[in-house]
Design a protein around this motif. Structure first.
Motif, short mmCIF file in Angstrom:
data_model
loop_
_atom_site.label_atom_id
_atom_site.label_comp_id
_atom_site.label_asym_id
_atom_site.label_seq_id
_atom_site.Cartn_x
_atom_site.Cartn_y
_atom_site.Cartn_z
N PHE A 108 0.83 -1.21 0.00
CA PHE A 108 0.00 0.00 0.00
C PHE A 108 0.86 1.26 0.00
N LEU A 109 1.98 1.24 0.72
CA LEU A 109 2.88 2.40 0.71
C LEU A 109 3.37 2.68 -0.70
N LEU A 110 3.79 1.63 -1.41
CA LEU A 110 4.28 1.82 -2.78
C LEU A 110 3.15 2.30 -3.70
N LEU A 111 1.98 1.71 -3.55
CA LEU A 111 0.86 2.02 -4.44
C LEU A 111 0.42 3.47 -4.30
N LEU A 112 0.46 4.00 -3.08
CA LEU A 112 -0.05 5.35 -2.84
C LEU A 112 1.02 6.43 -2.89
N ALA A 113 2.28 6.08 -2.59
CA ALA A 113 3.32 7.11 -2.48
C ALA A 113 4.12 7.29 -3.77
N PHE A 114 4.23 6.23 -4.58
CA PHE A 114 5.06 6.33 -5.78
C PHE A 114 4.44 7.15 -6.91
N PRO A 115 3.11 7.11 -7.15
CA PRO A 115 2.56 7.90 -8.27
C PRO A 115 2.90 9.38 -8.24
N PRO A 116 2.88 10.08 -7.08
CA PRO A 116 3.28 11.49 -7.11
C PRO A 116 4.70 11.70 -7.63
N LEU A 117 5.63 10.79 -7.27
CA LEU A 117 6.99 10.97 -7.77
C LEU A 117 7.09 10.62 -9.25
N GLU A 118 6.30 9.65 -9.70
CA GLU A 118 6.32 9.34 -11.13
C GLU A 118 5.82 10.54 -11.94
N ALA A 119 4.74 11.16 -11.48
CA ALA A 119 4.24 12.37 -12.15
C ALA A 119 5.29 13.48 -12.10
N ALA A 120 5.94 13.65 -10.94
CA ALA A 120 6.96 14.68 -10.80
C ALA A 120 8.15 14.39 -11.71
N SER A 121 8.52 13.12 -11.85
CA SER A 121 9.64 12.77 -12.73
C SER A 121 9.34 13.13 -14.17
N VAL A 122 8.11 12.86 -14.61
CA VAL A 122 7.72 13.22 -15.98
C VAL A 122 7.76 14.74 -16.15
N MET A 123 7.28 15.48 -15.14
CA MET A 123 7.28 16.93 -15.24
C MET A 123 8.72 17.48 -15.25
N GLN A 124 9.59 16.94 -14.41
CA GLN A 124 10.99 17.41 -14.42
C GLN A 124 11.68 17.04 -15.73
N PHE A 130 12.03 19.76 -22.80
CA PHE A 130 11.05 20.41 -23.66
C PHE A 130 10.78 21.86 -23.28
N GLY A 131 11.54 22.42 -22.33
CA GLY A 131 11.44 23.84 -22.04
C GLY A 131 10.27 24.25 -21.18
N THR A 132 9.61 23.33 -20.51
CA THR A 132 8.55 23.71 -19.59
C THR A 132 9.15 24.25 -18.28
N SER A 133 8.29 24.72 -17.40
CA SER A 133 8.77 25.30 -16.13
C SER A 133 7.91 24.86 -14.96
N PHE A 134 7.69 23.57 -14.85
CA PHE A 134 6.91 23.08 -13.70
C PHE A 134 7.62 23.40 -12.39
N ILE A 150 14.11 30.72 -19.69
CA ILE A 150 12.99 29.85 -19.37
C ILE A 150 11.73 30.70 -19.21
N SER A 151 10.59 30.05 -19.30
CA SER A 151 9.34 30.79 -19.13
C SER A 151 9.09 31.14 -17.67
N GLY A 152 9.59 30.29 -16.76
CA GLY A 152 9.43 30.57 -15.33
C GLY A 152 8.02 30.28 -14.83
N GLY A 153 7.78 30.69 -13.60
CA GLY A 153 6.47 30.50 -13.00
C GLY A 153 6.32 29.19 -12.24
N GLY A 154 7.38 28.34 -12.26
CA GLY A 154 7.30 27.06 -11.56
C GLY A 154 7.75 27.17 -10.12
N SER A 155 7.61 26.08 -9.39
CA SER A 155 7.94 26.08 -7.95
C SER A 155 8.94 24.97 -7.64
#
Length: 592
Positions: A232-248, A254-258, A273-278
């Motif tokens: 359950f820890l893997l199932l619930l905690a890993f998706p946020p990092l997978e999404a973050a890895s794709v964004m980074q 590709f020049g985005t600024s997440f 850069i376009s900026g505006g990310g956190s």
């Protein structure tokens, strides 16, 4: 009903398969949970050795800055080029080795060994299942893990080398370093996270659906509970990092600024850069995984230690229900403590107080777990074999790791200790002499079931005692260095900051010598592992440790389908030395 139908279709059913599978089908593209567990185990041990070798090179650089690395320096220059010119480690190479050491040890070595290897091999056996619920998903899980590891490994040899932004890959640093190593790191992480998600779904479904008749929740071995919560820890905690890895990755390629803020300056010039990310958004997403990840590492180790302590004390584990409810509490609380890694980001006092409080609360179930194990030793007829020695050493080592973590949970003290060698000492006590000792105990314990042969006890005890000595000589001095203010990630170990005559700097040399001792201590284990497969002493029965759980009720080694007949469970998992019983153990599947 599903468990019964599944078992009827496959249980004992190696008779139903008349053809012998070929080499590729049996060893490479297998769907047998046992072979997949062995694949995970061998691959993870190789990465564990590789990650350790990276650490040895770093320790030499810290103790002897600017000196050629002995034995492998010239090889590194040939393979990696100018970053290892004249066999010396440059600051860039030090950063690469540091980032990849952490990544490899956590995501490619310990988690796959603890969850993938032991979980795959042992969990279906302990619940009386013929296989995992989704065997092909299980195969895909290992293949994703293997691909992720290959991508991480290849990144060392691309122009510019591997990732240099630490194992945490903080933005904007991870995007501003001019190398593709970070892109390889992120792609590798996507594969590794996908592997863990597939495994987590499979484990949860298997434990819920495929338990043998009579295997109620409170008859599950504690190891199965530990793996269930870990899933359950893997199932619930890993998706946020997978999404973050794709964004980074998109920020990098590709020049985005997440995660890139407006007004970012790189090398004294404003970045285009376009900026505006956190940048803080990355930290939140990373540590939302990063803290449950600590328990992904430690819970399987605790499950293994519980099995071995019960078996080698010849008595029932004290406080079984307390163990179960504590591990469930840890699973829940681990999701609301992540920001204690982020006190220096300037969060408000109310938020700091919340995360301080949850951090102190989560220590309570951890202490309950240790207390149950310690009390279980009281009055036991203890067998001091190699698995038991590693399991016993796990308890104080994890205790030291936990206690030294308390000052890091408080905002006021963490401000001074953050990013110091104190932090390295703390989490390595949890993961190295803690978790890894638990995993080593498991290897020695289940090796007879996997191979039908014992590992050599003399070599095992040599491995244990020198590993225990080496681990403590490496990590204990780091608390002194951290309290003196030595910062992490300094390629010269802090010599320019402290001066060569400071005690903190002199400790670097002794720590490096201890790390070499720790490396030499693993040679008896490697020799023992491979020699024992063919030449180890044969087991006398299918249950050589005289254990009570269902994994010891199968033939040795277990055939396809695991059980000759469908097992039925009549009692709890740890019925040792029951009054009036004919023997000092009563297996779960024994009716009377």
């Amino acid at each position: 009903m599903q468990a019964t139908n599944h078992t009827a279709a496959h249980g004992g059913g190696h008779e139903a398969h008349h053809h012998e599978p070929g080499f590729m089908q049996k060893y490479i593209f297998t769907t047998d949970h046992k072979m997949i567990g062995i694949q995970y185990g061998l691959t993870a041990l190789i990465f564990l050795l590789f990650g350790f070798c990276l650490m040895l090179c770093m320790r030499w650089q810290i103790a002897h800055p600017g000196h050629p690395i002995p034995l492998v320096g010239s090889l590194l220059e040939k393979v990696l080029g100018d970053v290892a010119k004249d066999g010396k480690m440059s600051p860039d190479l030090y950063n690469s080795f540091g980032a990849m050491h952490g990544t490899i040890m956590v995501f490619l070595a310990i988690v796959p060994l603890a969850f993938g290897a032991f979980g795959n091999y042992v969990v279906p056996l302990q619940i009386g299942a013929p296989d995992m619920a989704f065997p092909r998903v299980n195969m895909a899980s290992y293949q994703f893990y293997f691909l992720g590891g290959i991508i991480m490994f290849i990144s060392f040899f691309i122009p510019g080398g591997a990732a240099q932004a630490g194992w945490t890959s903080y933005s904007p640093l991870a995007t501003s370093i001019p190398t593709h190593g970070q892109a390889f790191w992120l792609i590798g992480m996507v594969f590794l996270i996908s592997s863990s998600l597939l495994g987590a779904v499979n484990f949860i479904a298997t434990i819920i659906q495929l338990r043998a008749p009579g295997m109620t929740w409170m008859r599950l071995p504690f190891f199965v509970w530990a793996q269930f919560v870990t899933g359950f820890l893997l199932l619930l905690a890993f998706p946020p990092l997978e999404a973050a890895s794709v964004m980074q990755l998109m920020d990098n390629l590709f020049g985005t600024s997440f995660f890139l803020p407006t007004g970012l300056a790189v090398g004294g010039r404003l970045a285009d850069i376009s900026g505006g990310g956190s940048p803080l958004l990355w930290q939140h997403l990373f540590w939302f995984l990063g803290h449950p990840e600590v328990y992904v590492l430690i819970l399987p180790g605790m499950g293994i230690v519980c099995e071995i302590i019960a078996n080698n004390t010849r008595k029932t584990i004290w406080g079984y229900k307390s163990l179960v409810f504590s591990v469930l509490a840890i699973g829940f609380l681990s999701f609301i403590v992540w920001a204690h890694h982020m006190y220096l980001t300037g969060m408000g006092t109310k938020i700091s107080a919340f995360f301080q409080t949850t951090t102190m609360i989560i220590s309570i179930p951890s202490v309950i777990l240790l207390t149950c194990f310690f009390i279980s030793l009281w009055g036991g007829s203890i067998r001091f074999n190699t698995p038991m020695l590693f399991a016993l050493a796990f308890l104080p080592m994890f205790g030291i790791g936990g206690l030294t973590g308390l000052p890091l949970g408080f905002n006021a003290s963490d401000i001074y200790l953050h990013d110091s060698y104190y932090v390295i000492g703390h989490f390595h006590y949890v993961v190295a002499p803690g978790t890894i000792f638990g995993l080593m105990a498991g290897i020695y314990f289940w090796f007879p079931k996997m191979t039908g042969r014992y590992m050599n006890e003399t070599l095992g005890k040599i491995h244990f005692w020198f590993s225990l000595l080496g681990m403590n000589l490496v990590f204990a001095p780091m608390f002194i260095q951290g309290l003196k203010g030595m910062s992490r990630r300094m390629a010269d170990g802090g010599t320019t900051y402290f001066g060569a005559d400071d005690i903190a700097i002199k400790l670097n040399t002794s720590i490096t010598h201890a790390a070499v001792l720790l490396g030499l201590a693993q040679l008896p284990f490697i020799v023992n592992l491979f020699l024992s497969i063919r030449n180890g002493r044969k087991v006398e029965s299918d249950n050589p440790w005289q254990a009570t759980t269902l994994d010891w009720a199968t033939p040795t080694p277990p055939p396809h389908g695991n059980f000759a007949t469908e097992p039925i469970v009549y009692r709890g998992p740890y019925e040792y030395s029951s009054p009036g019983a004919a023997r000092d153990f009563t297996p779960q599947g024994q009716k009377v």
